[in-house]
Enzyme design. Sequence first.
Site, PDB file in Angstrom:
ATOM      1  N   LYS A 131      -1.058  -1.569  -4.670  1.00 13.08           N
ATOM      2  CA  LYS A 131      -2.130  -0.411  -4.736  1.00 13.08           C
ATOM      3  C   LYS A 131      -1.164   0.451  -5.140  1.00 13.08           C
ATOM      4  O   LYS A 131      -0.935   1.267  -4.117  1.00 13.08           O
ATOM      5  CB  LYS A 131      -2.734  -0.078  -3.365  1.00 13.08           C
ATOM      6  CG  LYS A 131      -4.071  -0.777  -3.390  1.00 13.08           C
ATOM      7  CD  LYS A 131      -4.595  -0.003  -1.813  1.00 13.08           C
ATOM      8  CE  LYS A 131      -5.605  -1.113  -1.461  1.00 13.08           C
ATOM      9  NZ  LYS A 131      -5.899  -0.488   0.092  1.00 13.08           N
ATOM     10  N   ASP A 140       0.763  -1.159  -0.193  1.00 13.39           N
ATOM     11  CA  ASP A 140      -0.176  -0.075   0.063  1.00 13.39           C
ATOM     12  C   ASP A 140       1.048   1.163  -0.088  1.00 13.39           C
ATOM     13  O   ASP A 140       1.332   1.653  -0.974  1.00 13.39           O
ATOM     14  CB  ASP A 140      -0.946  -0.066   1.293  1.00 13.39           C
ATOM     15  CG  ASP A 140      -1.970   0.795   1.414  1.00 13.39           C
ATOM     16  OD1 ASP A 140      -2.700   0.946   0.189  1.00 13.39           O
ATOM     17  OD2 ASP A 140      -2.235   1.587   2.507  1.00 13.39           O
ATOM     18  N   ASP A 192      -7.447  -8.488   6.135  1.00 13.14           N
ATOM     19  CA  ASP A 192      -8.533  -8.285   7.175  1.00 13.14           C
ATOM     20  C   ASP A 192      -9.093  -6.852   7.242  1.00 13.14           C
ATOM     21  O   ASP A 192      -8.357  -5.882   6.649  1.00 13.14           O
ATOM     22  CB  ASP A 192      -7.884  -8.760   8.565  1.00 13.14           C
ATOM     23  CG  ASP A 192      -7.018  -7.676   8.951  1.00 13.14           C
ATOM     24  OD1 ASP A 192      -5.993  -7.413   8.052  1.00 13.14           O
ATOM     25  OD2 ASP A 192      -7.098  -7.033  10.187  1.00 13.14           O
TER      26      ASP A 192
HETATM   27  P1  IMP Z   1       1.813  -0.330   3.834  1.00 13.10           P
HETATM   28  O1  IMP Z   1       2.972  -0.419   4.847  1.00 13.10           O
HETATM   29  O2  IMP Z   1       1.290   0.820   4.006  1.00 13.10           O
HETATM   30  O3  IMP Z   1       2.189  -0.914   2.341  1.00 13.10           O
HETATM   31  O4  IMP Z   1       0.956  -1.493   4.398  1.00 13.10           O
HETATM   32  C1  IMP Z   1       0.834  -2.799   3.962  1.00 13.10           C
HETATM   33  C2  IMP Z   1      -0.168  -3.269   5.078  1.00 13.10           C
HETATM   34  O5  IMP Z   1      -1.352  -2.623   5.195  1.00 13.10           O
HETATM   35  C3  IMP Z   1      -0.420  -4.759   4.474  1.00 13.10           C
HETATM   36  O6  IMP Z   1       0.336  -5.766   4.824  1.00 13.10           O
HETATM   37  C4  IMP Z   1      -1.813  -4.759   5.112  1.00 13.10           C
HETATM   38  O7  IMP Z   1      -1.964  -5.609   6.388  1.00 13.10           O
HETATM   39  C5  IMP Z   1      -2.431  -3.485   5.083  1.00 13.10           C
HETATM   40  N1  IMP Z   1      -3.287  -3.089   4.019  1.00 13.10           N
HETATM   41  C6  IMP Z   1      -3.146  -2.287   2.896  1.00 13.10           C
HETATM   42  N2  IMP Z   1      -4.209  -2.044   2.176  1.00 13.10           N
HETATM   43  C7  IMP Z   1      -4.951  -2.928   2.693  1.00 13.10           C
HETATM   44  C8  IMP Z   1      -6.565  -3.358   2.038  1.00 13.10           C
HETATM   45  O8  IMP Z   1      -7.140  -3.063   1.299  1.00 13.10           O
HETATM   46  N3  IMP Z   1      -7.027  -4.431   2.725  1.00 13.10           N
HETATM   47  C9  IMP Z   1      -6.402  -5.098   3.834  1.00 13.10           C
HETATM   48  N4  IMP Z   1      -5.309  -4.546   4.446  1.00 13.10           N
HETATM   49  C10 IMP Z   1      -4.558  -3.589   3.747  1.00 13.10           C
END
Ligand code: IMP
Length: 186
Positions: free
Chosen positions: A137, A109, A165
Amino acid sequence: MDEKRVTYADLKDELLLTREQIASRVKEMGRQITKDFQGKDLTVICILKGAVVFFVDLVREIDLPMTMDFMAISSYGSATKSSGVVRILKDLDKPVNGRDVLIIEDIVDSGMTLSFLKENLLSRGAASLHIATLLDKPERRRVPLQVDYFGFTIPDEFVVGYGLDYDERYRNLPDIGVLRPEVYEK
Ligand code: IMP
Ligand code: MG
């Protein structure tokens, strides 16, 4: 859609990815990884808990010697937005120095979780470090991050199922769908 599952009522009607679409993509990813790591002995790391369903499917499509380890990271709390704070909740059992490491994650994300992990594992002396994630994403990226293998690029919507989740729920759904905003806005 499997009408018998009560939790599907919280998803938008059209599934984002069906179990069939996921399975065929996971097979392709496994084949590619098998090809790219010929002759190597991998350490495959599952990032708990979101990646667990993807992990058990993907490792069975990788035809290479490997060891498995598990790490739990928190960056989200129970909200749908990243807090930016990354914390290790459960560390690896075994050292990774000198090992060829493949991190298996559910979704990228902001990219903050994985860029933290990447740096962390490289500082422990991993010989090489690659990342496989089921979902990406790209619109939400806040830090640059190289992902070596990803299954699907998805739009900026909050998705659940197949390990993902919302507030620890929906991980057991076999498909991936978009959570109705009413569910987290109430
Ligand atoms: P980042 O550090 O922002 O890249 O976050 C990654 C983490 O956020 C993932 O391992 C997920 O646990 C959570 N996450 C991000 N987007 C989603 C989503 O659409 N649904 C569920 N969990 C998400
Ligand atoms: Mg997660």
